[in-house]
Design a protein around this motif. Structure first.
Motif, short mmCIF file in Angstrom:
data_model
loop_
_atom_site.label_atom_id
_atom_site.label_comp_id
_atom_site.label_asym_id
_atom_site.label_seq_id
_atom_site.Cartn_x
_atom_site.Cartn_y
_atom_site.Cartn_z
N ALA A 108 40.19 87.33 -54.05
CA ALA A 108 40.38 87.78 -52.66
C ALA A 108 41.35 88.94 -52.60
N ALA A 109 42.46 88.85 -53.36
CA ALA A 109 43.43 89.94 -53.36
C ALA A 109 42.79 91.23 -53.83
N ASN A 110 41.91 91.14 -54.82
CA ASN A 110 41.27 92.33 -55.37
C ASN A 110 40.36 93.01 -54.35
N VAL A 111 39.51 92.21 -53.66
CA VAL A 111 38.57 92.81 -52.70
C VAL A 111 39.29 93.32 -51.46
N TYR A 112 40.34 92.60 -51.01
CA TYR A 112 41.14 93.10 -49.88
C TYR A 112 41.78 94.45 -50.24
N ALA A 113 42.37 94.52 -51.44
CA ALA A 113 43.05 95.74 -51.85
C ALA A 113 42.06 96.89 -52.03
N ASP B 165 42.91 106.44 -45.68
CA ASP B 165 43.00 107.80 -45.12
C ASP B 165 42.41 107.88 -43.72
N THR B 166 41.40 107.05 -43.43
CA THR B 166 40.71 107.15 -42.14
C THR B 166 41.21 106.14 -41.11
N ALA B 167 41.68 104.98 -41.57
CA ALA B 167 42.13 103.94 -40.65
C ALA B 167 43.38 103.28 -41.22
N PRO B 168 44.52 103.94 -41.17
CA PRO B 168 45.72 103.42 -41.81
C PRO B 168 46.17 102.06 -41.29
N GLU B 169 45.95 101.80 -40.00
CA GLU B 169 46.38 100.51 -39.48
C GLU B 169 45.55 99.38 -40.06
N ARG B 170 44.23 99.60 -40.15
CA ARG B 170 43.38 98.57 -40.75
C ARG B 170 43.73 98.42 -42.23
N ALA B 171 44.04 99.55 -42.90
CA ALA B 171 44.41 99.49 -44.30
C ALA B 171 45.66 98.63 -44.50
N ARG B 172 46.64 98.80 -43.59
CA ARG B 172 47.86 97.99 -43.71
C ARG B 172 47.56 96.52 -43.53
N ALA B 173 46.68 96.19 -42.57
CA ALA B 173 46.33 94.79 -42.34
C ALA B 173 45.63 94.19 -43.57
N LEU C 210 44.52 93.60 -62.36
CA LEU C 210 43.99 94.71 -61.54
C LEU C 210 44.28 94.55 -60.05
N PRO C 211 44.16 93.34 -59.49
CA PRO C 211 44.52 93.20 -58.06
C PRO C 211 45.96 93.62 -57.78
N SER C 212 46.90 93.21 -58.63
CA SER C 212 48.30 93.61 -58.43
C SER C 212 48.44 95.13 -58.48
N ALA C 213 47.72 95.76 -59.39
CA ALA C 213 47.78 97.21 -59.51
C ALA C 213 47.22 97.88 -58.25
N ARG C 214 46.10 97.36 -57.75
CA ARG C 214 45.52 97.93 -56.52
C ARG C 214 46.48 97.80 -55.35
N ILE C 215 47.12 96.63 -55.26
CA ILE C 215 48.05 96.40 -54.14
C ILE C 215 49.22 97.38 -54.21
N LEU C 216 49.74 97.59 -55.42
CA LEU C 216 50.83 98.56 -55.58
C LEU C 216 50.36 99.97 -55.22
N GLY C 217 49.16 100.32 -55.63
CA GLY C 217 48.64 101.65 -55.31
C GLY C 217 48.52 101.88 -53.82
N VAL C 218 48.03 100.86 -53.10
CA VAL C 218 47.92 100.99 -51.64
C VAL C 218 49.31 101.10 -51.02
N GLN C 219 50.24 100.27 -51.48
CA GLN C 219 51.61 100.32 -50.96
C GLN C 219 52.22 101.71 -51.18
N ARG C 220 51.97 102.26 -52.36
CA ARG C 220 52.52 103.58 -52.68
C ARG C 220 51.97 104.64 -51.71
N ARG C 221 50.68 104.59 -51.44
CA ARG C 221 50.07 105.59 -50.55
C ARG C 221 50.53 105.38 -49.11
N LEU C 222 50.73 104.14 -48.71
CA LEU C 222 51.24 103.88 -47.36
C LEU C 222 52.65 104.46 -47.18
N LEU C 223 53.50 104.25 -48.20
CA LEU C 223 54.87 104.72 -48.10
C LEU C 223 54.98 106.22 -48.26
#
Length: 890
Positions: free
Chosen positions: A109-114, A122-130, A154-167
């Protein structure tokens, strides 16, 4: 950050005069951004370590995981995979899939969410954060589950990548505002400004560090800079930061050692040392060694010197935390300083006395009895300090000897102990007991008798009857004092002396000087680096670092070694340097390895040639001869680990894979005994020696080939040989049996070989006190009624070989052998084939290289079967012709 760091921060005043208790220059959002970026840095570092540990635990070839590890790195950096760009309906599908499996399969689940969050960021940052928050919640639950593949990260890596782009979408406060916040004395109670600083240290890029520090008051700028580096080192410095932090820290510690004095400098030195230890790596160990040596050098001002010694103690303690062996060596030098305060002396003695299962303490356990109470410390410290300063190499022997004397208090007999060491050179239990019970004249007489007796142990004189009946009880101690075997305890000699007999009568038919041949290995040759060649000192030090670890004694360390052995059982033979060091730790306590470490603790260019030669011996012949024994001991002491490995090796397909990998190198493996420690250890020693260490051995050979021999007079750093009263003794008395052990030779306990009538020893002895080398000699029948002399095992001690040229040593041995040949009417003089697997010619690489290069020639060869040990034979001899004589000038 701890109390030290808080002390520093607490001394930093508000940098802006207009500040009031109501003023705080950062908003809640600013602080959250700094905290988020710092958390990202820490989690990325943790993920990197986690992936490395997981690959180590799984075993096998690291290369097979390279693709997924690269993907983990890319995803955690926030790189967008174009192949994963999706249409909105696909994102909805992913979210529904995550919702459906979130409870049962949180990692999936973490992998598909991330993945969905990354696609819409890039197109829907609020949905991306959720979606990212959903992924993070699932990942927290998944962290409790075991992982069986790097892909599980890989899920942990994806989550970190999203967090990095958000910040990354947000702007950090300017450096002046950060500096003002750190310096503000009145802070909202919810803000921990010390933690805020630690977080910002991880966020601040290296190239912006100087600009930030300009906003810190000049009086506090240095302290804040130290704290920045300390925080970065503690959380995994990147390569550019590692180099920069280490350089700054070195400079600051050198300054502190050059100008000791301020009370707060002790806090600073502690922080700087912690920074280096947190950075880790062999370069950091070398730096602490260098700084420790600098720290114990005396300065004129006594108060400054005391401060300097306390700084050195902190640095050496840090080195010990990084590396027990290197820290121990440095601490011994520190303990020898009379200026060292009693408190620090006691602290380091306690540390050096500690030893766990499988490790060797620097100081004997007897030491603890002298300092286990304030009263004992007051009484015994003067004696201990003088002993370690005057006779550091005999410290353990002396205390072990004194411990065997009931009610003997060395603090009350200090003069007697030191006089005995001076008179006898060393003390052993029975001899010292006699010495202390004698009157003044008797003490001198005993010492003189010991000195007179000692040389007789090297001659071809039976030692069974060399002592009067009343002195028979000191025979073993005399043998020990004369030969001082490597890796043989006093108890080993006692045991072997019950079986070893004098065989001096076997040499009665031969003529040779009773008092030995003069041995003069004089040479004006020196090995130096050839023109346009470069020897990589850092690479050489890296080889030494592979031998620095001691056998692990805690559960975590044993588990680490276990996983590496499991990987080896699965035919994985590729190991990172840090992993190989753990594998080799089973030899870490060996005396030869310890001496090597001590000799080259501070490797200098002038030592490179000899260092390479000794490295070749340790990673070659010594590893082949001893590793499997040490590993078998470890497996026997850890039956659960042994059982796990035996189960893996019981699979026929696994055995077939290893056999194929080893090829002809596996011909001597006992494939039917892989369920017992000895069988497993033999296989693993073969695997490591023939596969893992192959590249290292080739590197050492390549480095050694960069040297050429030159005249000493033509080389600035060349030196002539310096020796003292060397003699070559031919002997077969029981003491001579231990000469091989004095040279560290693997056949040291082969009693059957020693008993053969065709075999004897040539022992090189210095000052009639110390064995410096051993050569094995054999008499063979030529088949025509004549006999000849065969030599093998040209083995000078490794430390002696530092002082003599290998070629000069060989030629002097051959000169004496020719003299023996001529005096006894022997037909020819031979040496054996090298027999690399057994090192028949020599254990010392420079000696083998010299002899094979000059004398192992096809035209001089002679087929001949000669058993050279209880289980080993050679089949080729090489004739050594008489030296050519130059025509005399008329």
């Amino acid at each position: 950050m701890g109390n030290y760091e808080r002390q520093f921060i607490g001394r930093v005043p508000p940098p802006h005069a207009h500040e009031t208790s109501e003023y705080f220059p950062l908003s809640t959002e600013d602080i959250a951004l700094i905290q988020g970026l710092a958390d990202l840095r820490r989690r990325a570092h943790a993920l990197s370590q986690q992936s490395s540990r997981l690959v180590d635990r799984l075993g096998g070839d690291r290369q097979q995981y390279s693709a997924v590890l690269e993907q983990i790195g890319q995803l955690s950096d926030g790189q967008v995979n174009t192949a994963e760009r999706m249409l909105p309906e696909h994102i909805d599908t992913l979210e529904r899939k995550g919702d459906a499996v979130a409870e049962q399969l949180p990692n999936l689940a973490a992998n598909v969410y991330a993945m969905a969050a990354a696609a819409v960021l890039d197109t829907a940052p609020e949905r991306a954060r959720a979606l990212w928050e959903k992924a993070t919640a699932c990942q927290l639950r998944a962290d409790e589950l075991p992982r069986h593949s790097p892909a599980a990260l890989l899920p942990s890596a994806r989550i970190l990548g999203v967090q990095r782009r958000l910040l990354d979408q947000k702007l950090l406060p300017t450096p002046d505002r950060i500096a003002a916040a750190i310096g503000t004395s009145a802070v909202d109670a919810s803000v921990d400004r010390v933690q805020l600083f630690a977080d910002y240290a991880l966020v601040l890029p290296e190239d912006q560090r100087s600009n930030f520090l300009t906003h810190i008051p000049e009086a506090q700028r240095n302290e804040i800079g130290i704290l920045l580096d300390n925080a970065v080192a503690a959380s995994g410095a990147k390569h550019d930061q590692h180099v920069a932090v280490q350089g700054r820290t070195k400079s600051q510690l050198e300054t502190a050692l050059a100008e000791p004095g301020a009370a707060e400098d002790r806090v600073m030195v502690k922080l700087l040392t912690d920074t280096i230890t947190s950075l880790g790596g062999e370069d950091s160990k070398r730096l602490l060694q260098e700084l420790g040596r600098l720290g114990i050098k005396r300065v004129q001002d006594s108060e400054q010197h005391q401060d300097k010694m306390s700084y050195a103690a902190r640095i050496i303690r840090g080195l010990g935390e990084m590396d027990r062996a290197l820290g121990g060596m440095a601490a011994m030098k520190l303990l020898a300083k009379k200026e060292l305060p009693d408190k620090l002396f006691t602290y380091f003695v306690r540390r050096l006395t500690q030893a766990d299962e499988g490790t060797t303490a620097y100081l004997t356990a007897q030491t603890a009895d002298y300092i286990d109470s304030p009263e004992k410390r007051t009484k015994n410290l003067p004696f201990l300090r003088q002993l370690i300063a005057r006779y550091p190499n005999q410290f353990n022997t002396v205390l072990d000897t004194l411990a065997q004397i009931p009610q003997y208090d060395p603090s009350e007999h200090q003069a007697e102990v030191f006089q005995a060491i001076e008179d006898l050179d060393s003390i052993t239990p029975i001899i010292f007991e006699r010495y202390r019970k004698a009157d003044a004249a008797g003490k001198k007489a005993l010492a003189e008798r010991i000195r007179q007796l000692k040389p007789a142990f090297f001659r071809n004189t039976p030692i069974g009857d060399i002592l009067p009946f009343a002195d028979q009880d000191i025979l073993v101690e005399m043998v020990y004092l004369a030969y001082k075997p490597i890796d043989m305890s006093f108890e080993d000699i006692q045991r072997l002396m019950q079986s070893v007999e004098d065989h001096t009568d076997q040499l009665d038919q031969y003529t040779f000087p009773e008092n030995g041949y003069d041995f003069r290995p004089f040479s004006q040759k020196k090995f130096v680096v050839a023109d346009r060649k470069f020897v990589d000192g850092d690479r050489l030090r890296g080889h030494r670092a592979l031998l620095e670890k001691q056998l692990p004694t805690d559960d975590a360390g044993r588990a680490q070694l276990e996983e590496l052995l499991v990987r080896l059982a699965k035919a994985g033979t590729e190991f990172q340097p840090a992993e190989l060091a753990i594998m080799l730790s089973v030899m870490g306590g060996d005396e030869m390895v310890r001496r090597f470490q001590q000799r080259y603790a501070d490797l200098q260019p002038a030592q490179y040639y000899q260092y390479i030669a000794e490295s070749q011996e340790i990673f070659g012949v010594y590893f082949d001869d001893h590793y499997h024994e040490r590993l078998a001991n470890f497996l026997s002491a850890n039956p659960k680990i042994q059982a796990r490995i035996a189960k893996i090796l019981s699979a026929e397909d696994r055995k077939a894979t290893i056999k194929k990998k080893l090829g002809k190198d596996g011909k001597d493996v006992d494939w039917d005994n892989l369920a017992i420690p000895q069988g497993i250890a033999q296989l693993f020693g073969t695997l490591l020696g023939s596969k893992t260490l192959k590249g290292l051995r080739e590197q050492l050979r390549t480095e050694g080939n960069k040297f050429v021999q030159v005249d000493a007079t033509d080389s600035d750093d060349a030196t002539t040989v310096q020796t003292k009263n060397l003699k070559a003794y031919i002997s077969k008395n029981a003491g001579s049996f231990f000469a091989k052990a004095s040279a560290g030779i693997c056949t040291a306990e082969d009693i059957g070989l020693f008993e053969r009538e065709d075999h004897f020893h040539i022992n090189i002895v210095e000052n009639d006190e110390t064995v410096r080398g051993n050569i094995q000699a054999y008499i063979i029948d030529e088949g025509d009624g004549r006999q000849s002399l065969v030599l093998r095992g040209f083995n000078p001690n490794t430390d002696f070989l530092e002082r003599v040229d290998a070629g000069a040593f060989c030629e002097e041995v051959l000169r004496i052998a020719r003299k023996f040949q001529e005096d006894n009417g022997l037909a020819k003089l031979y040496i054996t084939e090298p027999l690399p697997a057994w090192h028949a010619l020599s254990n010392r690489e420079p000696v083998t290289r010299y002899l094979t290069g000059k004398y192992v020639k096809e035209k001089q060869s002679k087929p001949h079967q000669l058993q050279i040990a209880s289980s080993t034979s050679i089949s080729t001899l090489y004739h050594i012709p008489a030296p050519e004589t130059k025509p005399s000038k008329r």
